[in-house]
Design an enzyme around this catalytic site. Sequence first.
Site, mmCIF file in Angstrom:
data_model
loop_
_atom_site.group_PDB
_atom_site.id
_atom_site.type_symbol
_atom_site.label_atom_id
_atom_site.label_comp_id
_atom_site.label_asym_id
_atom_site.label_seq_id
_atom_site.Cartn_x
_atom_site.Cartn_y
_atom_site.Cartn_z
ATOM 1 N N ALA A 144 0.845 -1.201 0.000
ATOM 2 C CA ALA A 144 0.000 0.000 0.000
ATOM 3 C C ALA A 144 0.875 1.245 0.000
ATOM 4 O O ALA A 144 0.675 2.164 0.786
ATOM 5 C CB ALA A 144 -0.921 -0.009 1.212
ATOM 6 N N GLY A 145 1.876 1.271 -0.889
ATOM 7 C CA GLY A 145 2.816 2.392 -0.921
ATOM 8 C C GLY A 145 2.454 3.423 -1.979
ATOM 9 O O GLY A 145 1.291 3.583 -2.334
ATOM 10 N N TYR A 146 3.489 4.116 -2.465
ATOM 11 C CA TYR A 146 3.281 5.193 -3.438
ATOM 12 C C TYR A 146 2.709 4.674 -4.758
ATOM 13 O O TYR A 146 1.977 5.378 -5.437
ATOM 14 C CB TYR A 146 4.600 5.924 -3.698
ATOM 15 C CG TYR A 146 4.949 6.859 -2.570
ATOM 16 C CD1 TYR A 146 4.401 8.136 -2.515
ATOM 17 C CD2 TYR A 146 5.794 6.456 -1.538
ATOM 18 C CE1 TYR A 146 4.695 8.999 -1.479
ATOM 19 C CE2 TYR A 146 6.102 7.319 -0.491
ATOM 20 C CZ TYR A 146 5.542 8.587 -0.469
ATOM 21 O OH TYR A 146 5.825 9.430 0.564
ATOM 22 N N THR B 43 17.319 -0.515 -4.525
ATOM 23 C CA THR B 43 18.578 -0.976 -5.099
ATOM 24 C C THR B 43 19.348 -1.730 -4.008
ATOM 25 O O THR B 43 19.378 -1.313 -2.857
ATOM 26 C CB THR B 43 19.398 0.244 -5.586
ATOM 27 O OG1 THR B 43 18.574 1.007 -6.472
ATOM 28 C CG2 THR B 43 20.645 -0.180 -6.311
ATOM 29 N N LYS C 80 9.816 0.476 -19.928
ATOM 30 C CA LYS C 80 9.682 1.188 -18.654
ATOM 31 C C LYS C 80 11.016 1.831 -18.287
ATOM 32 O O LYS C 80 11.087 3.026 -17.956
ATOM 33 C CB LYS C 80 9.254 0.180 -17.583
ATOM 34 C CG LYS C 80 8.593 0.733 -16.341
ATOM 35 C CD LYS C 80 9.433 1.340 -15.323
ATOM 36 C CE LYS C 80 8.647 1.727 -14.080
ATOM 37 N NZ LYS C 80 9.436 2.417 -13.103
ATOM 38 N N CYS D 6 12.308 6.545 -8.882
ATOM 39 C CA CYS D 6 12.407 5.831 -10.162
ATOM 40 C C CYS D 6 13.658 6.114 -10.980
ATOM 41 O O CYS D 6 14.314 5.182 -11.434
ATOM 42 C CB CYS D 6 11.192 6.144 -11.025
ATOM 43 S SG CYS D 6 9.723 5.313 -10.441
ATOM 44 N N PHE D 7 13.960 7.393 -11.196
ATOM 45 C CA PHE D 7 14.969 7.715 -12.212
ATOM 46 C C PHE D 7 16.314 7.032 -11.959
ATOM 47 O O PHE D 7 16.818 6.308 -12.808
ATOM 48 C CB PHE D 7 15.158 9.233 -12.316
ATOM 49 C CG PHE D 7 14.075 9.922 -13.111
ATOM 50 C CD1 PHE D 7 12.987 9.218 -13.602
ATOM 51 C CD2 PHE D 7 14.152 11.279 -13.374
ATOM 52 C CE1 PHE D 7 11.992 9.849 -14.327
ATOM 53 C CE2 PHE D 7 13.171 11.919 -14.105
ATOM 54 C CZ PHE D 7 12.089 11.210 -14.580
ATOM 55 N N PHE E 276 2.255 -21.556 -12.036
ATOM 56 C CA PHE E 276 1.444 -20.721 -12.928
ATOM 57 C C PHE E 276 2.176 -20.421 -14.222
ATOM 58 O O PHE E 276 3.396 -20.432 -14.271
ATOM 59 C CB PHE E 276 1.101 -19.377 -12.287
ATOM 60 C CG PHE E 276 0.427 -19.489 -10.962
ATOM 61 C CD1 PHE E 276 0.437 -18.409 -10.098
ATOM 62 C CD2 PHE E 276 -0.219 -20.649 -10.558
ATOM 63 C CE1 PHE E 276 -0.179 -18.485 -8.867
ATOM 64 C CE2 PHE E 276 -0.830 -20.741 -9.341
ATOM 65 C CZ PHE E 276 -0.810 -19.649 -8.479
HETATM 66 C C1 UDX Z 1 8.843 9.544 -12.899
HETATM 67 C C2 UDX Z 1 8.248 9.478 -14.317
HETATM 68 O O1 UDX Z 1 7.936 10.800 -14.773
HETATM 69 C C3 UDX Z 1 6.997 8.606 -14.324
HETATM 70 O O2 UDX Z 1 6.520 8.494 -15.645
HETATM 71 C C4 UDX Z 1 7.386 7.227 -13.781
HETATM 72 O O3 UDX Z 1 6.272 6.387 -13.754
HETATM 73 C C5 UDX Z 1 7.978 7.358 -12.390
HETATM 74 O O4 UDX Z 1 9.101 8.231 -12.428
HETATM 75 P P1 UDX Z 1 8.335 10.920 -10.691
HETATM 76 O O5 UDX Z 1 9.640 10.387 -10.216
HETATM 77 O O6 UDX Z 1 7.165 10.809 -9.798
HETATM 78 O O7 UDX Z 1 7.916 10.218 -12.056
HETATM 79 O O8 UDX Z 1 8.496 12.500 -10.986
HETATM 80 P P2 UDX Z 1 8.921 13.376 -12.242
HETATM 81 O O9 UDX Z 1 7.917 14.431 -12.413
HETATM 82 O O10 UDX Z 1 9.277 12.557 -13.422
HETATM 83 O O11 UDX Z 1 10.241 14.102 -11.719
HETATM 84 C C6 UDX Z 1 11.426 13.406 -11.394
HETATM 85 C C7 UDX Z 1 12.509 14.361 -10.934
HETATM 86 O O12 UDX Z 1 12.971 15.183 -11.995
HETATM 87 C C8 UDX Z 1 12.029 15.325 -9.849
HETATM 88 O O13 UDX Z 1 13.030 15.470 -8.873
HETATM 89 C C9 UDX Z 1 11.792 16.608 -10.608
HETATM 90 O O14 UDX Z 1 11.886 17.746 -9.798
HETATM 91 C C10 UDX Z 1 12.916 16.551 -11.634
HETATM 92 N N1 UDX Z 1 12.668 17.360 -12.838
HETATM 93 C C11 UDX Z 1 11.593 17.098 -13.631
HETATM 94 C C12 UDX Z 1 13.562 18.375 -13.198
HETATM 95 O O15 UDX Z 1 14.539 18.619 -12.507
HETATM 96 N N2 UDX Z 1 13.309 19.094 -14.338
HETATM 97 C C13 UDX Z 1 12.254 18.860 -15.147
HETATM 98 O O16 UDX Z 1 12.110 19.558 -16.167
HETATM 99 C C14 UDX Z 1 11.357 17.822 -14.774
HETATM 100 P P1 ADP Z 2 6.511 1.948 -4.025
HETATM 101 O O1 ADP Z 2 6.944 3.336 -4.366
HETATM 102 O O2 ADP Z 2 7.110 0.919 -4.943
HETATM 103 O O3 ADP Z 2 5.043 1.814 -3.887
HETATM 104 P P2 ADP Z 2 6.692 1.864 -1.108
HETATM 105 O O4 ADP Z 2 7.880 1.621 -0.233
HETATM 106 O O5 ADP Z 2 5.981 3.170 -1.019
HETATM 107 O O6 ADP Z 2 7.194 1.579 -2.596
HETATM 108 O O7 ADP Z 2 5.575 0.732 -0.841
HETATM 109 C C1 ADP Z 2 5.839 -0.630 -0.770
HETATM 110 C C2 ADP Z 2 4.953 -1.231 0.314
HETATM 111 O O8 ADP Z 2 5.026 -2.667 0.227
HETATM 112 C C3 ADP Z 2 5.342 -0.884 1.749
HETATM 113 O O9 ADP Z 2 4.259 -0.249 2.406
HETATM 114 C C4 ADP Z 2 5.696 -2.242 2.404
HETATM 115 O O10 ADP Z 2 5.285 -2.328 3.751
HETATM 116 C C5 ADP Z 2 4.904 -3.207 1.530
HETATM 117 N N1 ADP Z 2 5.414 -4.588 1.545
HETATM 118 C C6 ADP Z 2 6.685 -5.008 1.405
HETATM 119 N N2 ADP Z 2 6.754 -6.369 1.440
HETATM 120 C C7 ADP Z 2 5.471 -6.816 1.614
HETATM 121 C C8 ADP Z 2 4.864 -8.117 1.727
HETATM 122 N N3 ADP Z 2 5.598 -9.240 1.644
HETATM 123 N N4 ADP Z 2 3.513 -8.176 1.911
HETATM 124 C C9 ADP Z 2 2.766 -7.058 1.978
HETATM 125 N N5 ADP Z 2 3.276 -5.809 1.873
HETATM 126 C C10 ADP Z 2 4.603 -5.679 1.696
#
Ligand code: UDX
Ligand code: ADP
Length: 449
Positions: A9-11, A90, A185, A241-242, A144
């Site tokens: 239930a994260g981001y 990582t 991706k 992500c980046f 599966f």
């Molecule tokens: C990114 C991708 O955009 C998204 O498609 C993917 O699914 C997840 O990773 P996110 O990391 O949430 O999304 O934010 P994003 O808006 O892409 O910004 C990433 C970083 O780049 C931030 O720190 C932002 O401030 C910076 N950024 C972005 C710049 O410095 N300049 C820009 O012009 C745009």
């Molecule tokens: P993301 O950005 O990928 O969503 P987060 O760290 O925000 O990453 O969320 C990942 C979530 O997954 C955390 O809330 C963590 O507690 C949960 N998690 C990790 N391992 C398990 C597991 N085995 N079962 C259920 N939840 C888990």
Amino acid sequence: MVKICCIGAGYVGGPTMAVIALKCPSIEVAVVDISVPRITAWNSDQLPIYEPGLEEVVNQCRGKNLFQHTNVEKHVSEADIIFVSVNTPTKTRGLGAGKAADLTYWESAARMIADVSRSNKIVVEKSTVPRELLFRTFLTLTEFSLEGETPDGQKAVQALKDVYAHWVPEGRIITTNLWSAELSKLAANAFLAQRISSVNAMSALCEATGADVSQVSHAIGKDTRIGPRFLNSSVGFGGSCFQKDILNLVYICECNGLTEVANYWKQVIKVNDYQKNRFVNRVVSSMFNTVSGKKIAVLGFAFKKDTGDTRETPAIDVCKGLLGDKARLSIYDPQVTEDQIQRELSMNKYDWDHPIHLQPMSPATVKQVSVVWDAYEATKDAHGICIVTEWEEFKTLDFQRIFDNMQKPAFVFDGRNVVNVKKLREIGFIVYSIGKPLDPWLKGMPALA
Ligand code: UDX
Ligand code: ADP
């Protein structure tokens, strides 16, 4: 009724499931997590994640077709479709440290799915994980079929398409083979990050020559082949992500013997690190080559505006750099709590380029950091201000009031190009703004090496 269960239930999991629940009233969505505080927060008025509009969506669906639970096994065993969105950071040690994804959480989730499943399930991988590794792990752990090519796989692809077809036009749903999906991706994020490192590299050259990086971005963005978006120069990119995705890409290249390709992508991260260092050096060199004992206000800690997420935020490196020169920091971010800031600053950081762990902050250093809930409080009696996140509210601050309450000379270091440089200079500030023509004050002061 189709039942979806999302593990994590994260981001990623939280907001994705909220949207699925909103768009698909006929689907019951259960989000499960092993973290009790996280699930408690999802069921309260204070959601664990801030994102504009998220609260409204959750309020609309919670208790109707969106539920958050800690009973992971029960909901996994009842689901037709399982999304896995657990964290895949990582690796910090062992083989592939600093580059490969740590699959500990993923493996434990996969084993659990295999243990509790008594009927056919469709498993959708939402975390970023090198697909082949995952595929092998899963096939070993379960019986599966995961591949889209088999009849069962085809059915699974169709069932997933049916979910997204509630709001995504059919023609925009792309199906590819596993490696193409994985590399698409990684490539999308690597290309976006590369644009930022390119414009940030230009920002250094702009400062050296007297060009204005915003004008350069504007001009090149007019070429429709380049396009205007994602060309804002900054103190550096952050987010979960980046960097992680580029490191994954680098790792896959190296595993395939493609050293030159790996090095090409590594450079995107190196320029990002260079940009963060350059910013800190600029602050220190402008302020008479030392910030020791000086109060510096840090405005913004999140990795971008409109989020409370601090993963890989450039604020960590900026703050640690300033603390390294013994500055006193007063940090304000509208969405990040003191706890979280202290945690980020005291965490061990893995240096991906050199196999060492950077030391966490000592207790003495932690005392040099205070977190406040107001930009005026943060800047009171400060010698300098560093703007690290581009929150809208920083654009409309009363800078005359701030100036009047600061030590003189008063410095502003704008890492996001949000302030009106001309106006601030008129008030009396010495202003540094990334990639903009330098303040006369700064011209004679070369950045520290
Ligand atoms: C990114 C991708 O955009 C998204 O498609 C993917 O699914 C997840 O990773 P996110 O990391 O949430 O999304 O934010 P994003 O808006 O892409 O910004 C990433 C970083 O780049 C931030 O720190 C932002 O401030 C910076 N950024 C972005 C710049 O410095 N300049 C820009 O012009 C745009
Ligand atoms: P993301 O950005 O990928 O969503 P987060 O760290 O925000 O990453 O969320 C990942 C979530 O997954 C955390 O809330 C963590 O507690 C949960 N998690 C990790 N391992 C398990 C597991 N085995 N079962 C259920 N939840 C888990």
